[in-house]
Design a protein around this motif. Structure first.
Motif: not given
Lengths: 468, 468
Positions: B244-251, B229-237, B218-225
């Motif tokens: 983004n711990a999922a930055a490597a994940v391609t579309r 981050f500009d990735s299909p999958l965002i997993m905040v470390d 819950g690092h970000y609360k209300d902010l749209p993630l």
């Protein structure tokens, strides 16, 4: 940069005028035909006790004809208020009498007689006297057009109309008939009126933009004409503000006239008006196609016996459907055209980027996160026997590769040309049979039919003769 | 419609766990390797009078490894505040000592030693003790990741991570390295934490949409993630909100995981996790290509000696340029891929709709009413020797047809592959020579290189094994 081309244009004009202005002999022949028809109509009218007036219309009446256009329009005009049945029945009887021994019936907005007399095609048209406020049909307007032009034209303007018509002919955009989709004789006259001269018209057209709206009589004042008429060129008919006298002009003809006008102004040449008319050698066609690696497919069917404009309307509709069908099967259609001798044959011509496709075609499905669509897609294609590969995920979508029904365009035509919703007239010919032609088959047909060779060459080599 | 698949999944899980959980023997081997390295590092540290702590990180430390992943991460941790030079020089010396006789140097964000000891690939990484607020590099974060997971995981969760990793492997999306562009082991752990279990993760992924943003702490609360981050999958470390711990994940990997998860829920099967691993028969490739009429082109070059992630970054950049070049020459690229043994060869693979084009290509010019553009267009092409036809007017535009420089894709590659701005490493190999392969050439290469045969088959037959 741009030297004044006035002298060159004046020289071309007088040279061309010497060729296209009717000679004394032409005038005498026309007069003889008109007298002959008028005489026969008068005799029949007297026999039937009908009161009519015979009037010559069109370019012969206006003296704007060119010697190669041997068309005479003769109107049989009944007094205002004559019942419609009288005009239809009696008028047609008089017209037939006027036509003499050999005539055919034509239909535009109503019936008329077309006869071939003394080297002229004579249209004999029954009509009613009409006042400007009550114009309903093209027939109603014709006498008013004749009067409108005759009252305003002098010798020089008549010459300039002849030159403009010949220019339109030379670049292939003369004629309002569907086959051409170009500029009518009356439209040429209105352009000369609008711009004062041939040179004025050419100079103006050089500056035309995406759309051009002209309103010589100022019928519309402030109203943007583009909202009233939906054509690239709008020329409000001076005698009927509801009509666009340039409605027949296609975008292709409009653009061609602009392009050729600009070119002519830059480099005036008689070839614009009098292009070389050599016989087309089939070997020329083969060469033009092979150097581009172009593939042309032809479909030959019998020609329905219907009036020319009806024929071409139906032919172009079918041509559009053929091109659409090819596109739906992934063939890239580069060009399309139709040819007919208006007697025996109609040939549809399609130029394709390639006439053969590979066995499989990729079919895109839903994005993977659309659950229902995905289920439906997978259910449909998972065990479909047409599937060559897939389903698979690429990017964020499902795809499948399906076996094509047709991998070659000729096969597609063999299989589907007969089913694409032709007009009744064309369908009757299609159901008697059709031939799919390519390569040698087309060249052989070009060898047999001179007019077709020219149409095929126009597709094979698209650079126009006027672009030297 | 959808029967509960719980029992089936439970059965698959225990069957797969029996295969992938490290055995007592595996643990003993790993422990022996770790002790050996730690012992050598300690001895060298004492000799050099350096105060360090040796710590095992990664999946072995967290006990989330699967027996086929024989990677051990060993960190040599210097006290907080140790000068950078000491870590760089001293640390590397200790790491080399730890590696024993045979090691290679690796570089990620800084240098480390990679050694192959007792059947394991051991990364020995010098690092500094770091507090959570001062994370700078991936190396800084690793010990914190280990601690974060270890503190929260129990036996069942560790099993579920193994199952999830094996699922990712089975569908081809396991690994954050550039070559794969998929899910890292740490990301698998975070997913199990987020969704509680393997089943929970699969169920959640089945419902993922175009983008998914997860923020366990819950690092970000209300902010749209999505704005951060500009990735299909965002997993905040959890241990570093900037990452983004999922930055490597391609579309592609993201969509594949969604698609496979949904499919697995509908029809659970062990084949998702343990796909059949038969040797690829070259004849299978030929058959798959020929039934689709597909054309694949290969370009084989030598393999630069650079770390794997650098190699794949460069290879994929060149692959994109090759595809772009083909597109610019009007070839339709249906698919592209690259293969390398990371030793001798790199092969670029391009699937084309067709490998041959006709001689001419249509080039569109300006609309006819743009005067200056028209003059420039005509001036350019009127006497250009490449012109096969035109200029001509079609619709409302000028066109010209030009002779192609390359009508076949292989010729284009022969002529231009060497000039497309490869990386320096790849360019050095390209300038030694490259081979353009198609048809038999590719099949022969597949016969010689087993790994390549599989890559080629994946292109030839795209339906994934998990889609039964």
């Amino acid at each position: 940069m741009s030297r004044s081309p006035n002298a060159a244009i004046a020289e071309i004009k007088s040279m061309v005028l010497a060729k296209v202005t009717p000679t004394e002999e032409d005038y005498t022949s026309a007069r003889r035909v008109i007298d002959e028809v008028a005489c026969r109509v008068a005799a029949e009218a007297e026999a039937r006790n009908l009161r009519v007036r015979v009037e010559v219309e069109g370019s012969v009446a206006k003296d704007t004809w060119i010697s190669t256009d041997r068309d005479i329009d003769i109107f049989i005009i009944f007094p205002e208020g004559t019942p419609k049945e009288v005009i239809t029945e009696g008028g047609l009887a008089l017209a037939k009498a006027g036509g003499g021994g050999s005539w055919t019936l034509g239909y535009a907005e109503h019936a008329y007689v077309e006869a071939y007399i003394g080297g002229f095609t004579v249209d004999i048209v029954p009509a009613s006297e009409v006042s400007a406020g009550r114009l309903v049909t093209a027939v109603d307007r014709t006498p008013l057009h004749t009067r409108f032009i005759t009252e305003r034209f002098d010798e020089r303007m008549r010459d300039d109309v002849r030159i403009l018509k010949q220019f339109m002919k030379g670049i292939g955009v003369y004629g309002a008939e569907l086959k051409i989709g170009g500029f009518s004789g009356y439209l040429c006259e209105l352009l000369i009126l609008q711009y004062g001269s041939f040179e004025g018209t050419i100079a103006a057209a050089s500056g035309w933009g995406e759309r051009t709206a002209l309103d010589y009589m100022g019928h519309y004042k402030d109203l943007p004409l583009g909202e009233v008429f939906d054509s690239p060129l709008i020329m409000v008919d001076p005698i009927d503000r509801r009509r666009n006298a340039a409605a027949a002009v296609t975008r292709q003809a409009y653009a061609t006239f602009i392009a050729a006008s600009r070119r002519f102004l830059r480099a005036p040449a008689a070839e614009f008006l009098l292009p070389e008319q050599g016989a087309t050698e089939p070997s020329e066609i083969e060469l033009a196609l092979s150097r581009r690696g172009a593939t042309v497919l032809g479909i030959e069917v019998g020609c329905p016996r219907v009036p020319s404009d009806i024929l071409w309307g139906e032919v172009y509709r079918s041509l559009g459907k053929v091109a659409k069908l090819l596109g739906e099967h992934d063939f890239t259609v580069r060009d399309s055209a139709a040819w007919s001798d208006e007697d025996e044959a109609v040939v549809f011509l399609l130029e394709l980027e390639s006439a053969e496709l590979r066995e499989g075609r990729v079919h895109a499905g839903p994005k993977v996160w659309f659950a229902e669509e995905t289920e439906a897609f997978l259910a449909k294609y998972e065990r479909d026997t047409r599937v060559l590969d897939g389903p698979y995920v690429k990017g964020d979508r499902w795809y499948v590769e399906l076996k094509r029904k047709y991998t070659d365009a000729a096969g597609l035509m063999e299989g589907e040309f007969g089913r694409i919703g032709h007009s009744k007239d064309l369908m009757a010919e299609v159901s008697k049979g059709f031939r799919v032609l390519s390569g040698r088959g087309l060249i052989d047909l070009a060898r047999r039919k001179e007019g077709f060779a020219e149409a095929l060459l126009r597709m094979a080599r698209k650079r126009p003769p006027w672009l030297r």
